[in-house]
Design a protein around this motif. Structure first.
Motif, short mmCIF file in Angstrom:
data_model
loop_
_atom_site.label_atom_id
_atom_site.label_comp_id
_atom_site.label_asym_id
_atom_site.label_seq_id
_atom_site.Cartn_x
_atom_site.Cartn_y
_atom_site.Cartn_z
N VAL A 90 0.85 -1.19 0.00
CA VAL A 90 0.00 0.00 0.00
C VAL A 90 0.89 1.24 0.00
O VAL A 90 1.79 1.37 0.82
N LEU A 91 0.64 2.13 -0.95
CA LEU A 91 1.45 3.35 -1.04
C LEU A 91 0.77 4.51 -0.33
O LEU A 91 1.43 5.37 0.22
N SER A 92 -0.53 4.51 -0.38
CA SER A 92 -1.23 5.53 0.41
C SER A 92 -2.65 5.05 0.65
O SER A 92 -3.21 4.32 -0.16
N GLN A 93 -3.18 5.44 1.77
CA GLN A 93 -4.53 5.04 2.14
C GLN A 93 -5.07 6.15 2.99
O GLN A 93 -4.52 6.44 4.05
N HIS A 94 -6.08 6.83 2.51
CA HIS A 94 -6.59 7.95 3.31
C HIS A 94 -8.00 8.32 2.89
O HIS A 94 -8.54 7.80 1.92
N ILE A 95 -8.55 9.22 3.66
CA ILE A 95 -9.86 9.76 3.32
C ILE A 95 -9.61 11.00 2.49
O ILE A 95 -8.77 11.82 2.84
N VAL A 96 -10.29 11.11 1.38
CA VAL A 96 -10.10 12.31 0.54
C VAL A 96 -11.41 13.07 0.43
O VAL A 96 -12.48 12.48 0.54
N PRO A 97 -11.29 14.38 0.23
CA PRO A 97 -12.52 15.17 0.19
C PRO A 97 -13.30 15.02 -1.11
O PRO A 97 -14.49 15.29 -1.16
N ALA A 98 -12.65 14.61 -2.18
CA ALA A 98 -13.39 14.48 -3.45
C ALA A 98 -12.68 13.47 -4.32
O ALA A 98 -11.49 13.21 -4.16
N ARG A 99 -13.43 12.93 -5.25
CA ARG A 99 -12.83 11.97 -6.17
C ARG A 99 -11.92 12.68 -7.15
O ARG A 99 -12.20 13.80 -7.58
N LEU A 100 -10.88 11.96 -7.54
CA LEU A 100 -10.08 12.45 -8.65
C LEU A 100 -10.59 11.86 -9.95
O LEU A 100 -10.63 12.50 -10.98
N ALA A 137 0.72 18.21 -14.58
CA ALA A 137 1.31 16.94 -14.14
C ALA A 137 2.70 17.20 -13.55
O ALA A 137 3.08 16.61 -12.53
N ARG A 138 3.44 18.09 -14.18
CA ARG A 138 4.81 18.36 -13.70
C ARG A 138 4.77 18.98 -12.30
O ARG A 138 5.51 18.58 -11.40
N LEU A 139 3.87 19.94 -12.11
CA LEU A 139 3.77 20.60 -10.80
C LEU A 139 3.30 19.61 -9.73
O LEU A 139 3.78 19.62 -8.60
N ALA A 140 2.35 18.75 -10.12
CA ALA A 140 1.84 17.77 -9.14
C ALA A 140 2.95 16.80 -8.76
O ALA A 140 3.14 16.49 -7.59
N LEU A 141 3.71 16.37 -9.75
CA LEU A 141 4.80 15.42 -9.48
C LEU A 141 5.85 16.03 -8.57
O LEU A 141 6.44 15.36 -7.74
N GLU A 171 -8.06 14.86 -14.73
CA GLU A 171 -8.03 13.43 -15.06
C GLU A 171 -6.92 13.12 -16.07
O GLU A 171 -6.13 12.19 -15.87
N PRO A 172 -6.81 13.89 -17.16
CA PRO A 172 -5.69 13.62 -18.07
C PRO A 172 -4.33 13.81 -17.39
O PRO A 172 -3.37 13.12 -17.71
N SER A 173 -4.26 14.75 -16.44
CA SER A 173 -2.98 14.94 -15.75
C SER A 173 -2.65 13.71 -14.92
O SER A 173 -1.49 13.30 -14.81
N ALA A 174 -3.69 13.11 -14.32
CA ALA A 174 -3.46 11.88 -13.55
C ALA A 174 -2.92 10.80 -14.49
O ALA A 174 -2.03 10.03 -14.14
N ARG A 175 -3.46 10.78 -15.70
CA ARG A 175 -2.97 9.79 -16.66
C ARG A 175 -1.53 10.10 -17.05
O ARG A 175 -0.71 9.20 -17.22
N ALA A 176 -1.23 11.38 -17.15
CA ALA A 176 0.15 11.75 -17.50
C ALA A 176 1.10 11.31 -16.38
O ALA A 176 2.22 10.87 -16.64
N LEU A 191 4.47 9.54 -7.65
CA LEU A 191 3.15 9.34 -8.23
C LEU A 191 2.07 9.53 -7.18
O LEU A 191 1.06 10.20 -7.40
N THR A 192 2.30 8.95 -6.02
CA THR A 192 1.30 9.04 -4.95
C THR A 192 1.11 10.49 -4.51
O THR A 192 -0.02 10.96 -4.36
N ILE A 193 2.22 11.19 -4.36
CA ILE A 193 2.11 12.59 -3.96
C ILE A 193 1.41 13.39 -5.07
O ILE A 193 0.52 14.20 -4.82
N GLY A 194 1.79 13.10 -6.30
CA GLY A 194 1.19 13.80 -7.44
C GLY A 194 -0.32 13.60 -7.47
O GLY A 194 -1.08 14.54 -7.65
N LEU A 195 -0.74 12.36 -7.25
CA LEU A 195 -2.18 12.08 -7.28
C LEU A 195 -2.89 12.81 -6.14
O LEU A 195 -3.99 13.33 -6.30
N SER A 196 -2.24 12.84 -4.99
CA SER A 196 -2.84 13.56 -3.85
C SER A 196 -3.01 15.04 -4.20
O SER A 196 -4.02 15.66 -3.86
N MET A 197 -1.98 15.59 -4.84
CA MET A 197 -2.06 17.01 -5.22
C MET A 197 -3.27 17.25 -6.13
O MET A 197 -4.00 18.21 -5.98
N LEU A 198 -3.43 16.35 -7.09
CA LEU A 198 -4.54 16.52 -8.04
C LEU A 198 -5.87 16.34 -7.33
O LEU A 198 -6.84 17.03 -7.61
#
Ligand SMILES: Cc1cc2nc3c(=O)[nH]c(=O)nc-3n(C[C@H](O)[C@H](O)[C@H](O)COP(=O)(O)O)c2cc1C
Length: 352
Positions: A90-100, A137-141, A171-176, A191-198
């Motif tokens: 598991v890389l991350s497991q948390h409650i998030v306020p909204a879906r990505l 994507a770059r900023l999120a990463l 969503e496309p940034s998540a794919r990137a 990747l995990t941090i990037g997804l959290s940012m998004l």
């Protein structure tokens, strides 16, 4: 008749669970195997209100699942039992306020040549939002919340509505990001941090404001070394990052738990970060750190104060936040200010 997904309020703003894990295929799947797996997964996910993304590359899976906690538990238990893969981490497991991944009941993204046909069609390219995908994507990463927030803020100011921003940018940034991981251009952690940012950006957009809601509120943090810890690199680096992110930052290099507690009592920070050495694993220090955290919490009546920990042991995942009674363990400096702001907000919401 409503599906469970509709009942669960897909698209609504609400707290939902999110799990990101990686695993190894026990038998390498063919394109048809993957197609079948995903078709079944999609049908079940749709019923239960689960969304997410599944990456497959050369024997490795990486998946993010999001959804109402009970439904997520159900799917997650099935996935963990599934003999088609193993070495689940598991890389991350948390409650998030909204879906990505609001529109994806399980988007497979795979780079292997014979599975290229499974890759989703490119995002609609007629709108200029797509011009910002690479930058987002770059900023999120990089975990650069300030610039990401500024970019999203500009787009909102230009009149882009939340649906367009989520569908055509986040969503496309998540794919990137997934793309970068598949190409080994980033680590799972990035990747995990990037997804959290998004995810955070998505929440802020849904909430009708930009991620400025997180930035504009000035949070305060006490960056401390664990009592007696002589290595101060972690807090020093974090000091700049938190200051840049607009936080009120205080530092502490206490020689005892009492000294730290005194500073916490005097300053009432929204968060306190307690750092072990970034250079040396301090395995023996864990029990002491647990005590330090207990005393630090007792020093304030504010139950919403977030306690974060850092150091080599946590960066290398040899220890967890839970093992020392903290709310968050830093894997690195990037993304920490956003994570902590988010935890503070989460606790305040729960407390109110
Ligand atoms: C890498 C991987 C990802 C999976 N993702 C999902 C998923 O998102 N949703 C889902 O329902 N099943 C998914 N599955 C399949 C489940 O593990 C499981 O086979 C299926 O849900 C049936 O559950 P059951 O065995 O408890 O009946 C996945 C399997 C693998 C190997």
């Amino acid at each position: 008749m409503q599906t469970q997904a509709e009942q669960a309020g897909i698209g609504d703003v609400g707290w939902i669970g999110s799990v990101t894990y990686r695993s190894e295929a026990t038998i390498k799947p063919t394109a048809t195997d993957l197609e079948r797996l995903v078709a079944k997964a999609k049908a079940r996910n749709r019923k239960l209100g689960i969304t997410g993304m599944l990456l497959y590359d050369g024997g490795r899976y990486l998946q993010t699942l999001e959804g109402p906690p009970e439904a997520l538990d159900q799917i997650w238990s099935s996935i963990q039992r599934d003999p088609r893969h193993g070495a689940i981490e598991v890389l991350s497991q948390h409650i998030v306020p909204a879906r990505l991944f609001s529109g994806w009941d399980m988007q497979l993204y795979s780079r292997s040549p014979d599975q290229a046909r499974l890759a989703p069609a490119p995002a609609v390219s007629l709108i200029p939002l797509t011009d910002h995908i690479a930058e987002t994507a770059r900023l999120a990463l990089r975990g650069d919340d300030s610039r990401l927030n500024a970019l999203i803020g500009d787009l909102v100011a230009q009149g882009w509505v939340s649906d367009a921003l989520v569908t055509h940018l986040l969503e496309p940034s998540a794919r990137a990001l997934g793309d970068a991981w598949l190409a080994d251009d980033c680590t799972e952690l990035d990747l995990t941090i990037g997804l959290s940012m998004l995810q955070l950006a998505g929440h802020a957009i849904h909430a009708g404001s930009t991620a400025e809601t997180i930035r504009k509120r000035r949070y305060s943090i006490l960056l401390a070394t664990a009592p007696g810890e002589p290595h101060i690199l972690g807090p020093t680096l974090l000091g700049d990052i938190f200051t840049d992110a607009g936080w009120i930052v205080d530092m502490a290099f206490p020689d005892s738990d009492e000294a730290l507690a005194k500073q916490v009592r005097a300053q009432h920070p929204d968060a306190v970060d307690i750092a072990l050495s970034d250079a040396l694993p301090r395995q023996h220090a864990l029990a002491t750190l647990r005590e330090t955290i207990e005393k630090t919490r007792l020093a304030t009546a504010d139950e919403t104060m977030v306690v974060s920990v850092g150091g080599r042991l946590f960066a290398e995942a040899a220890a967890t936040a839970q093992s020392v009674g903290a709310d968050h363990a830093r894997k690195g400096a990037a993304g920490t200010s956003v994570r902590l702001a988010w935890l503070i907000e989460q606790r305040r919401n729960t407390a109110s």
